[in-house]
Design a protein around this motif. Structure first.
Motif, PDB file in Angstrom:
ATOM      1  N   VAL A  50     -90.792 -57.649   0.967  1.00  0.00           N
ATOM      2  CA  VAL A  50     -91.927 -57.381   1.705  1.00  0.00           C
ATOM      3  C   VAL A  50     -93.065 -57.703   0.977  1.00  0.00           C
ATOM      4  CG1 VAL A  50     -90.726 -55.494   3.300  1.00  0.00           C
ATOM      5  CG2 VAL A  50     -92.101 -54.816   0.954  1.00  0.00           C
ATOM      6  N   VAL A  51     -94.366 -57.478   1.656  1.00  0.00           N
ATOM      7  CA  VAL A  51     -95.604 -57.745   0.975  1.00  0.00           C
ATOM      8  C   VAL A  51     -96.478 -56.584   1.493  1.00  0.00           C
ATOM      9  CG1 VAL A  51     -95.571 -60.247   0.814  1.00  0.00           C
ATOM     10  CG2 VAL A  51     -96.261 -59.359   2.973  1.00  0.00           C
ATOM     11  N   GLN A  52     -97.689 -56.454   0.633  1.00  0.00           N
ATOM     12  CA  GLN A  52     -98.384 -55.348   0.923  1.00  0.00           C
ATOM     13  C   GLN A  52     -99.400 -55.861   1.999  1.00  0.00           C
ATOM     14  OE1 GLN A  52     -98.777 -52.079  -0.144  1.00  0.00           O
ATOM     15  NE2 GLN A  52     -97.369 -52.225  -1.725  1.00  0.00           N
ATOM     16  N   SER A  53     -99.730 -54.827   3.039  1.00  0.00           N
ATOM     17  CA  SER A  53    -100.804 -55.143   3.994  1.00  0.00           C
ATOM     18  C   SER A  53    -102.044 -55.143   3.438  1.00  0.00           C
ATOM     19  CB  SER A  53    -100.538 -54.108   5.113  1.00  0.00           C
ATOM     20  OG  SER A  53    -101.974 -53.938   6.027  1.00  0.00           O
ATOM     21  N   SER A  65     -91.681 -61.119  10.019  1.00  0.00           N
ATOM     22  CA  SER A  65     -91.864 -60.222  10.857  1.00  0.00           C
ATOM     23  C   SER A  65     -93.031 -60.610  11.965  1.00  0.00           C
ATOM     24  CB  SER A  65     -91.858 -58.890  10.593  1.00  0.00           C
ATOM     25  OG  SER A  65     -93.149 -58.614   9.954  1.00  0.00           O
ATOM     26  N   PRO A  66     -93.085 -59.818  13.049  1.00  0.00           N
ATOM     27  CA  PRO A  66     -94.398 -60.309  13.837  1.00  0.00           C
ATOM     28  C   PRO A  66     -95.890 -59.906  13.167  1.00  0.00           C
ATOM     29  CG  PRO A  66     -92.771 -59.328  15.220  1.00  0.00           C
ATOM     30  CD  PRO A  66     -92.171 -59.280  13.864  1.00  0.00           C
ATOM     31  N   ALA A  67     -95.609 -58.812  12.374  1.00  0.00           N
ATOM     32  CA  ALA A  67     -96.795 -58.601  11.597  1.00  0.00           C
ATOM     33  C   ALA A  67     -97.360 -59.328  10.691  1.00  0.00           C
ATOM     34  CB  ALA A  67     -96.554 -57.017  10.973  1.00  0.00           C
ATOM     35  N   PHE A  68     -96.428 -60.008   9.920  1.00  0.00           N
ATOM     36  CA  PHE A  68     -96.496 -61.232   8.846  1.00  0.00           C
ATOM     37  C   PHE A  68     -97.022 -62.361   9.615  1.00  0.00           C
ATOM     38  CE2 PHE A  68     -94.662 -64.987   7.026  1.00  0.00           C
ATOM     39  CZ  PHE A  68     -95.368 -64.700   5.630  1.00  0.00           C
ATOM     40  N   TYR A  69     -96.744 -62.683  10.705  1.00  0.00           N
ATOM     41  CA  TYR A  69     -97.069 -63.948  11.387  1.00  0.00           C
ATOM     42  C   TYR A  69     -98.671 -63.654  11.668  1.00  0.00           C
ATOM     43  CZ  TYR A  69     -92.465 -66.017  11.533  1.00  0.00           C
ATOM     44  OH  TYR A  69     -91.407 -66.465  10.944  1.00  0.00           O
ATOM     45  N   ALA A  70     -98.741 -62.507  12.374  1.00  0.00           N
ATOM     46  CA  ALA A  70    -100.174 -62.042  12.699  1.00  0.00           C
ATOM     47  C   ALA A  70    -101.023 -62.090  11.655  1.00  0.00           C
ATOM     48  CB  ALA A  70    -100.108 -60.662  13.220  1.00  0.00           C
ATOM     49  N   CYS A  72    -100.884 -63.788   8.801  1.00  0.00           N
ATOM     50  CA  CYS A  72    -101.062 -65.321   8.479  1.00  0.00           C
ATOM     51  C   CYS A  72    -102.054 -66.118   9.444  1.00  0.00           C
ATOM     52  CB  CYS A  72     -99.713 -66.336   8.529  1.00  0.00           C
ATOM     53  SG  CYS A  72     -98.692 -65.818   7.106  1.00  0.00           S
ATOM     54  N   THR A  73    -102.001 -65.741  10.672  1.00  0.00           N
ATOM     55  CA  THR A  73    -102.924 -66.000  11.754  1.00  0.00           C
ATOM     56  C   THR A  73    -104.091 -65.785  11.527  1.00  0.00           C
ATOM     57  OG1 THR A  73    -101.078 -66.162  13.435  1.00  0.00           O
ATOM     58  CG2 THR A  73    -103.434 -66.325  14.189  1.00  0.00           C
ATOM     59  N   ALA A  74    -104.336 -64.275  11.315  1.00  0.00           N
ATOM     60  CA  ALA A  74    -105.898 -63.852  11.001  1.00  0.00           C
ATOM     61  C   ALA A  74    -106.332 -64.380   9.789  1.00  0.00           C
ATOM     62  CB  ALA A  74    -105.682 -62.365  10.537  1.00  0.00           C
ATOM     63  N   ARG A  75    -105.540 -64.930   8.605  1.00  0.00           N
ATOM     64  CA  ARG A  75    -106.216 -65.524   7.528  1.00  0.00           C
ATOM     65  C   ARG A  75    -106.598 -66.849   7.637  1.00  0.00           C
ATOM     66  NH1 ARG A  75    -101.593 -62.691   3.408  1.00  0.00           N
ATOM     67  NH2 ARG A  75    -102.687 -60.743   3.076  1.00  0.00           N
ATOM     68  N   GLY A  76    -105.770 -67.461   8.437  1.00  0.00           N
ATOM     69  CA  GLY A  76    -106.050 -68.887   8.951  1.00  0.00           C
ATOM     70  C   GLY A  76    -107.597 -68.764   9.721  1.00  0.00           C
ATOM     71  N   ILE A  77    -107.498 -67.844  10.632  1.00  0.00           N
ATOM     72  CA  ILE A  77    -108.905 -67.849  11.523  1.00  0.00           C
ATOM     73  C   ILE A  77    -110.088 -67.718  10.408  1.00  0.00           C
ATOM     74  CG2 ILE A  77    -110.159 -66.459  13.272  1.00  0.00           C
ATOM     75  CD1 ILE A  77    -107.521 -65.986  14.661  1.00  0.00           C
ATOM     76  N   LEU A  78    -109.910 -66.846   9.557  1.00  0.00           N
ATOM     77  CA  LEU A  78    -110.995 -66.611   8.678  1.00  0.00           C
ATOM     78  C   LEU A  78    -111.332 -67.638   7.579  1.00  0.00           C
ATOM     79  CD1 LEU A  78    -110.147 -62.735   7.792  1.00  0.00           C
ATOM     80  CD2 LEU A  78    -112.041 -63.608   9.162  1.00  0.00           C
ATOM     81  N   SER A  79    -110.316 -68.108   6.960  1.00  0.00           N
ATOM     82  CA  SER A  79    -110.650 -69.186   6.071  1.00  0.00           C
ATOM     83  C   SER A  79    -110.942 -70.759   6.763  1.00  0.00           C
ATOM     84  CB  SER A  79    -109.083 -69.610   5.353  1.00  0.00           C
ATOM     85  OG  SER A  79    -108.162 -70.190   6.170  1.00  0.00           O
ATOM     86  N   CYS A  80    -110.448 -70.885   7.924  1.00  0.00           N
ATOM     87  CA  CYS A  80    -110.831 -72.050   8.395  1.00  0.00           C
ATOM     88  C   CYS A  80    -112.137 -72.076   9.428  1.00  0.00           C
ATOM     89  CB  CYS A  80    -109.934 -72.741   9.160  1.00  0.00           C
ATOM     90  SG  CYS A  80    -108.373 -73.204   8.463  1.00  0.00           S
ATOM     91  N   ALA A 139    -105.612 -70.726  12.640  1.00  0.00           N
ATOM     92  CA  ALA A 139    -104.644 -69.805  13.101  1.00  0.00           C
ATOM     93  C   ALA A 139    -103.224 -70.436  13.350  1.00  0.00           C
ATOM     94  CB  ALA A 139    -105.071 -68.986  14.460  1.00  0.00           C
ATOM     95  N   CYS A 140    -103.339 -71.620  14.001  1.00  0.00           N
ATOM     96  CA  CYS A 140    -102.070 -72.456  14.330  1.00  0.00           C
ATOM     97  C   CYS A 140    -101.318 -73.077  12.958  1.00  0.00           C
ATOM     98  CB  CYS A 140    -102.414 -73.592  15.433  1.00  0.00           C
ATOM     99  SG  CYS A 140    -102.709 -72.936  16.930  1.00  0.00           S
ATOM    100  N   LYS A 141    -102.416 -73.533  12.037  1.00  0.00           N
ATOM    101  CA  LYS A 141    -101.990 -74.217  11.007  1.00  0.00           C
ATOM    102  C   LYS A 141    -101.272 -73.022   9.903  1.00  0.00           C
ATOM    103  CE  LYS A 141    -104.888 -76.852   9.232  1.00  0.00           C
ATOM    104  NZ  LYS A 141    -106.130 -77.476   8.265  1.00  0.00           N
ATOM    105  N   PHE A 142    -101.791 -71.973   9.898  1.00  0.00           N
ATOM    106  CA  PHE A 142    -101.258 -70.799   8.947  1.00  0.00           C
ATOM    107  C   PHE A 142    -100.066 -70.486   9.565  1.00  0.00           C
ATOM    108  CE2 PHE A 142    -104.930 -71.907   6.674  1.00  0.00           C
ATOM    109  CZ  PHE A 142    -104.985 -71.029   5.388  1.00  0.00           C
ATOM    110  N   GLY A 143    -100.101 -69.794  10.771  1.00  0.00           N
ATOM    111  CA  GLY A 143     -98.942 -68.955  11.464  1.00  0.00           C
ATOM    112  C   GLY A 143     -97.665 -70.025  11.808  1.00  0.00           C
TER     113      GLY A 143
END
Length: 221
Positions: A50-53, A65-70, A72-80, A139-143
């Motif tokens: 696991v990784v830290q939230s 897990s779904p939380a992990f993909y979520a 990654c998606t959030a980080r993609g939104i912020l970074s791009c 979001a799509c790229k990271f997730g």
């Protein structure tokens, strides 16, 4: 033997490993009855990868897990999304240099022309489709990269996933990028029209219907 296997196993995430065979868990003089408990403990350790939230340091996110993909998606939104929006003025000058090189001869003169004709507000024309479009792309790229990386690794199996890790990751990256660019296209099409055709639209809200009316649905791609 364990030392020889560690470098190979460190190449890929632990979820790709098959549970160790019972014989590997036996020490000298141990009975075969101890094998099932060893295999069970190995599976238990694999599930605790696991990784830290980031939002809740005390909470852990299980890999894939779904939380992990979520996350990654959030980080993609912020970074791009945020980074592309921040360079909107530079992108605006670049697009106009490509459309009308005789008027926008360079980056410096291009900024001067925009400032003279449209004022400071003109530098941020098209920032909304830029923000939303590249947020969707990120979001799509990271997730989807994480999704396809695991998906293709599961198809290949532990042995081939380790042997062809680079090719599998490249395939996952390419698959994610195709989806991400398709998600970006409609926003990018409207953004370029807003930035390079004065008077076409003020932004995304009125630019989308105008673009659809003039180009049709296929015009977005």
């Amino acid at each position: 033997m364990a030392l020889a296997e560690n470098p190979r196993r460190s190449l890929i995430p632990s979820f790709l490993y098959a549970p160790p065979s019972p014989s590997r868990g036996l020490t000298a003089g141990a009975s075969p009855a101890a094998a099932p408990s060893f295999a069970a403990s190995a599976v238990g350790k694999r599930r605790s990868f696991v990784v830290q939230s980031p939002s809740k340091p005390g909470r852990k996110i299980e890999m894939y897990s779904p939380a992990f993909y979520a996350a990654c998606t959030a980080r993609g939104i912020l970074s791009c999304g945020l980074t592309h929006m921040a360079v909107t003025p530079l992108d605006l000058v670049k697009c106009n240099m490509q459309i009308d090189p005789s008027k926008y001869k360079s980056i410096t003169s291009g900024f001067g022309v925009l400032l003279k004709e449209q004022g400071v507000r003109g530098f941020f024309r098209g920032w909304v489709p830029t923000l939303l479009g590249y947020s969707a792309q990120g979001a799509c790229k990271f997730g989807f990269y994480e999704f396809f990386k695991k998906y293709y690794s599961d198809i290949a199996g532990p042995e081939y996933a380790s042997k062809y890790k680079t090719l599998i990751y490249l395939a996952g990256s390419a698959s994610a990028e195709v989806i991400a660019d398709v998600a970006l296209c409609p926003f990018e099409a409207v953004k370029v029209r807003v930035q390079t055709q004065p008077g076409f639209a003020r932004g995304l809200s009125d630019g989308f219907p105008k673009f659809f009316k003039s180009e049709g649905a296929l015009g977005y791609v």
